[in-house]
Scaffold this motif. Structure first.
Motif, PDB file in Angstrom:
ATOM      1  N   VAL A 189      41.909  28.819  38.869  1.00 16.17           N
ATOM      2  CA  VAL A 189      41.805  30.203  39.321  1.00 16.17           C
ATOM      3  C   VAL A 189      40.667  30.268  40.327  1.00 16.17           C
ATOM      4  O   VAL A 189      39.597  29.703  40.084  1.00 16.17           O
ATOM      5  CB  VAL A 189      41.513  31.150  38.134  1.00 16.17           C
ATOM      6  CG1 VAL A 189      41.216  32.566  38.629  1.00 16.17           C
ATOM      7  CG2 VAL A 189      42.671  31.150  37.149  1.00 16.17           C
TER       8      VAL A 189
ATOM      9  N   VAL B 285      38.309  32.909  42.726  1.00 13.59           N
ATOM     10  CA  VAL B 285      37.908  34.244  43.158  1.00 13.59           C
ATOM     11  C   VAL B 285      36.897  34.057  44.275  1.00 13.59           C
ATOM     12  O   VAL B 285      35.857  33.408  44.083  1.00 13.59           O
ATOM     13  CB  VAL B 285      37.294  35.053  41.995  1.00 13.59           C
ATOM     14  CG1 VAL B 285      36.730  36.378  42.507  1.00 13.59           C
ATOM     15  CG2 VAL B 285      38.332  35.287  40.904  1.00 13.59           C
TER      16      VAL B 285
ATOM     17  N   GLY C 121      44.992  32.993  42.755  1.00  9.74           N
ATOM     18  CA  GLY C 121      43.873  33.346  43.623  1.00  9.74           C
ATOM     19  C   GLY C 121      43.709  34.856  43.711  1.00  9.74           C
ATOM     20  O   GLY C 121      44.694  35.600  43.672  1.00  9.74           O
ATOM     21  N   LEU C 122      42.467  35.283  43.795  1.00  8.09           N
ATOM     22  CA  LEU C 122      42.183  36.707  43.981  1.00  8.09           C
ATOM     23  C   LEU C 122      41.055  36.838  44.998  1.00  8.09           C
ATOM     24  O   LEU C 122      39.976  36.269  44.815  1.00  8.09           O
ATOM     25  CB  LEU C 122      41.782  37.354  42.641  1.00  8.09           C
ATOM     26  CG  LEU C 122      41.361  38.831  42.687  1.00  8.09           C
ATOM     27  CD1 LEU C 122      42.469  39.716  43.276  1.00  8.09           C
ATOM     28  CD2 LEU C 122      40.993  39.334  41.287  1.00  8.09           C
ATOM     29  N   VAL C 123      41.322  37.586  46.064  1.00  7.14           N
ATOM     30  CA  VAL C 123      40.302  37.808  47.082  1.00  7.14           C
ATOM     31  C   VAL C 123      39.457  38.999  46.651  1.00  7.14           C
ATOM     32  O   VAL C 123      39.989  40.068  46.352  1.00  7.14           O
ATOM     33  CB  VAL C 123      40.954  38.090  48.452  1.00  7.14           C
ATOM     34  CG1 VAL C 123      39.875  38.374  49.505  1.00  7.14           C
ATOM     35  CG2 VAL C 123      41.806  36.904  48.886  1.00  7.14           C
TER      36      VAL C 123
ATOM     37  N   MET D 243      49.886  31.253  43.374  1.00  2.00           N
ATOM     38  CA  MET D 243      50.138  32.646  43.772  1.00  2.00           C
ATOM     39  C   MET D 243      48.829  33.396  43.992  1.00  2.00           C
ATOM     40  O   MET D 243      47.804  33.072  43.418  1.00  2.00           O
ATOM     41  CB  MET D 243      50.945  33.342  42.683  1.00  2.00           C
ATOM     42  CG  MET D 243      50.233  33.391  41.339  1.00  2.00           C
ATOM     43  SD  MET D 243      51.167  34.453  40.227  1.00  2.00           S
ATOM     44  CE  MET D 243      50.240  34.371  38.727  1.00  2.00           C
ATOM     45  N   MET D 244      48.891  34.376  44.859  1.00  2.00           N
ATOM     46  CA  MET D 244      47.749  35.259  45.050  1.00  2.00           C
ATOM     47  C   MET D 244      48.040  36.528  44.250  1.00  2.00           C
ATOM     48  O   MET D 244      49.136  37.087  44.336  1.00  2.00           O
ATOM     49  CB  MET D 244      47.574  35.617  46.532  1.00  2.00           C
ATOM     50  CG  MET D 244      47.214  34.438  47.435  1.00  2.00           C
ATOM     51  SD  MET D 244      45.666  33.598  47.013  1.00  2.00           S
ATOM     52  CE  MET D 244      44.447  34.803  47.564  1.00  2.00           C
ATOM     53  N   VAL D 245      47.078  36.957  43.470  1.00  2.00           N
ATOM     54  CA  VAL D 245      47.248  38.228  42.773  1.00  2.00           C
ATOM     55  C   VAL D 245      46.490  39.299  43.555  1.00  2.00           C
ATOM     56  O   VAL D 245      45.564  38.991  44.307  1.00  2.00           O
ATOM     57  CB  VAL D 245      46.759  38.158  41.300  1.00  2.00           C
ATOM     58  CG1 VAL D 245      47.643  37.225  40.501  1.00  2.00           C
ATOM     59  CG2 VAL D 245      45.301  37.711  41.231  1.00  2.00           C
ATOM     60  N   LYS D 246      46.896  40.554  43.368  1.00  2.00           N
ATOM     61  CA  LYS D 246      46.314  41.624  44.185  1.00  2.00           C
ATOM     62  C   LYS D 246      45.103  42.270  43.538  1.00  2.00           C
ATOM     63  O   LYS D 246      44.258  42.840  44.208  1.00  2.00           O
ATOM     64  CB  LYS D 246      47.386  42.678  44.482  1.00  2.00           C
ATOM     65  CG  LYS D 246      48.363  42.210  45.578  1.00  2.00           C
ATOM     66  CD  LYS D 246      49.167  43.340  46.129  1.00  2.00           C
ATOM     67  CE  LYS D 246      50.611  43.475  45.688  1.00  2.00           C
ATOM     68  NZ  LYS D 246      51.271  42.512  44.858  1.00  2.00           N
TER      69      LYS D 246
ATOM     70  N   LEU E  64      45.511  39.535  37.556  1.00  2.00           N
ATOM     71  CA  LEU E  64      44.833  38.285  37.200  1.00  2.00           C
ATOM     72  C   LEU E  64      44.800  38.116  35.680  1.00  2.00           C
ATOM     73  O   LEU E  64      45.155  37.067  35.142  1.00  2.00           O
ATOM     74  CB  LEU E  64      43.412  38.273  37.777  1.00  2.00           C
ATOM     75  CG  LEU E  64      42.531  37.093  37.364  1.00  2.00           C
ATOM     76  CD1 LEU E  64      43.149  35.765  37.783  1.00  2.00           C
ATOM     77  CD2 LEU E  64      41.133  37.215  37.966  1.00  2.00           C
TER      78      LEU E  64
END
Ligand SMILES: Cc1cc2nc3c(=O)[nH]c(=O)nc-3n(C[C@H](O)[C@H](O)[C@H](O)COP(=O)(O)OP(=O)(O)OC[C@H]3O[C@@H](n4cnc5c(N)ncnc54)[C@H](O)[C@@H]3O)c2cc1C
Ligand SMILES: Nc1ncnc2c1ncn2[C@@H]1O[C@H](COP(=O)(O)O)[C@@H](O)[C@H]1O
Lengths: 313, 250
Positions: A279, A281, A296-298, B231-234, B239
């Motif tokens: 994961v 961030v 992934g989380l921006v 995958m990208m979460v928003k 998450l």
């Protein structure tokens, strides 16, 4: 009828899990005898633990007052003397094994393989080079002793339940006095060990300071996770060196690795290639870590970590 | 002390992304930027600081490699080393052979301290220093993040898995460097000019009487199993849902 010897890693009381991972690698080689040697000033407790490992034929306990602090200069002559009876000598690819085994190989005058990650055949192995950017297959010609360190993250520790015999062995090797142990400074923590933890939370330069790392410690505690860091976080003095993950730090394979404020330099990624789920961030959507992250989380880690915690039951 | 030897390996620069040749016969190195192995640069910096503190007279850099390794030795001289030795070979040496060659050089030069990197970032072996120490019958202190010298011994702080270990070793000794030992200096232009006058001695590897034939057979090179982009979460809800799906959080 090949004979294989594993050098146990321990702190005088407890056998390090890296040894059970070496046994797993050794099992894939399938030798006729798979022995573990415990060198120390007090070997009883550790030898008993080694005897429990599945697949071990016998444990050799080599007790010597000089071996109290695992100095390569003291242990190597003892291992080299024992090695005469073996076709294989393995040690874990931890700082213990990396320090010791090449000295043994040097004394024996034989080449060494570092970081074995896969056993293809009894004399054929795979290992990483160029920070894991290439994998080579290496054959040890017949007649050459196989001396190798084993990359723990590539092998699951064998189970216990065995009752291998423990033999006290005397080794008559002259030991030098030119090397003296002064002290070990370790940041004792109650957190799960980075190298064996199922879950790992890791922070980079983006965490910003030693104080800010407490956010990660708290979060890790909620999850029951170990805590790691990038080199930049260690260099900046946010955390001690033993938390560094990567090419020159620890190579780990947790089921879950959560990277906060880590850009994903190749040297860092080398340390987590075998992780189950990664994961990431990061507030920069272009950060290379996202190229290998499973999730992934921006965003800003300082906002996201508290938000995750709120949602944990 | 009189002399410190620093071993410099010429390697593909750490910023270059390495690619395996399609036929699996090696990695592509042609035309890539080459540098001093980063750990060796740190080793040299440490040696120079020791000399600058007046605790050593001379710093000698040694490389085993092709003619082109003179470039890295020149850089070492520009950083401040006093002289250089190139043990010339186009063969790729295994660490044992490198250690045997370095042992010959050490026997000739009789240094009180030999500094090497803890690992070369091409083969990632992490062996040569320890093997040299074994052959030489001298102490080793690997993965050093701090080095203090007295008349006849060195006190070395080592980065180990459990934290920091401190050893005291009698000199002569072999020390291998970790990344946090120091930050190497930048080379300035005038130093590059000055370095042109410093001597590089070239030795034919054959003259040292070491069997450098490889003892291990590398049969295949391949690219590592690559991880692919997931995958990208928003947002955090997504998450946490993804983590919960996989059983990591309750
Ligand atoms: C020989 C050699 C060996 C090396 N070995 C290792 C090794 O073992 N391990 C290792 O890790 N590195 C190693 N390195 C260093 C490596 O090349 C990188 O420099 C290092 O990994 C960078 O660490 P970082 O990602 O924390 O820092 P940076 O690259 O500076 O990245 C910080 C990231 O944090 C993000 N960020 C900042 N603020 C926030 C915020 N508030 N919220 C979310 N994200 C934020 C930024 O967008 C950035 O992507 C080695 C280098 C060399 C030359
Ligand atoms: N060909 C070489 N020339 C000079 N030094 C070398 C060479 N090979 C290895 N070394 C030294 O040994 C260290 C460890 O290398 P390795 O054991 O290959 O990881 C390097 O950081 C160098 O200091």
């Amino acid at each position: 009828m090949s004979r294989l010897l594993i050098i146990a890693e321990h702190d005088g009381r407890t056998l390090n899990q890296s040894t059970a991972r070496c046994v797993a690698c050794a099992t894939a080689i399938a030798p006729a005898a798979l022995d573990v040697v415990v060198l120390g000033s007090d070997t009883g407790a550790v030898a008993a633990q080694a005897a429990e490992l599945a697949g071990v034929t016998a444990v050799l306990a080599v007790t010597n007052a000089a071996s109290g602090s695992a100095l390569a200069a003291i242990l190597a002559p003892q291992v080299a003397a024992l090695a005469a009876d073996y076709d294989y000598v393995l040690a874990p690819s931890t700082t213990f094994g990396k320090d010791l085994l090449p000295r043994v190989a040097g004394l024996l005058g034989v080449p060494q393989l570092s970081d074995v990650m896969h056993v293809i055949g009894p004399r054929t192995f795979q290992r990483p080079i160029y920070a894991g950017n290439a994998i080579v297959t290496v054959e040890v010609p017949p007649g050459t002793k196989v001396v190798a360190t084993v990359r723990g993250a590539s092998f699951k520790p064998v189970s216990g339940g065995n009752t291998a015999p423990v033999r006290a062995v005397d080794v008559a090797a002259p030991l030098p006095t030119h090397t003296r142990f002064v002290e070990l400074r370790s940041g004792k923590s109650d957190r799960p060990d980075l190298q064996t933890a199922r879950l790992v939370v890791s922070g980079g330069r983006g965490v910003g300071s030693a104080e800010n790392f407490s956010l990660l410690y708290k979060f890790a505690e909620r999850l029951g996770a170990g805590v790691g860091a990038s080199r930049a976080a260690v260099d900046a003095g946010f955390v001690p060196n033993d938390m560094q993950v990567g090419q020159t730090g620890k190579i780990i394979a947790p089921e879950l690795y959560m990277a906060f404020g880590i850009s994903g330099a190749i040297q860092h990624l080398t340390g987590i290639k075998d992780a189950g789920t990664i994961v990431a961030v990061n507030k920069d959507g272009e950060a290379p870590i996202f190229e290998i992250a499973d999730i992934g989380l921006v965003g800003d880690l300082f906002e996201i970590i508290p938000e995750i915690e709120k949602r944990l039951r | 002390m009189q002399k410190i030897i620093v071993c410099l390996k010429r390697v593909v620069d750490y910023n270059v992304r390495i690619r395996v040749k399609p036929d699996g016969s090696g990695v592509v190195t042609e035309g890539l930027k080459m540098s001093i192995n980063p750990f060796d640069e740190i080793a040299l910096e440490e040696a120079l600081r020791i000399r600058e503190q007046g605790k050593a007279q001379e710093v000698v850099v040694v490389s085993i490699g092709p003619d082109d390794a003179q470039q890295q030795l020149r850089t070492g001289l520009a950083m401040g080393a006093d002289r250089a030795i190139l043990v010339q070979t186009t063969a790729e040496l295994e660490p044992l052979a490198a250690a045997q060659v370095l042992h010959r050089v050490v026997e000739r030069e009789k240094p009180e301290l030999v500094l090497l990197g803890k690992q070369a970032i091409d083969d990632d072996c992490n062996q040569t220093g320890q093997m040299l120490a074994a052959l030489w019958g001298r102490p080793q202190a690997t993965f050093a993040s701090r080095l203090e010298l007295s008349e006849s011994s060195a006190t070395v702080t080592r980065e180990v898995d459990a934290g920091l270990e401190v050893l005291q070793v009698d000199l002569p000794a072999v020390v291998t460097t970790d990344l946090r030992l120091n930050e190497p200096r930048y080379v300035k232009l005038p130093d590059i000019m000055k370095a042109k006058k410093k001597p590089i001695e070239t030795l034919a590897i054959e003259s040292l009487g070491v069997d450098i034939a490889p003892r291990l057979r590398v049969t295949r090179y391949e690219a590592p199993a690559s991880r692919s982009r997931g995958m990208m979460v928003k947002n955090v809800d997504e998450l946490v849902a993804a983590l919960r799906d996989r059983g990591f959080v309750a």
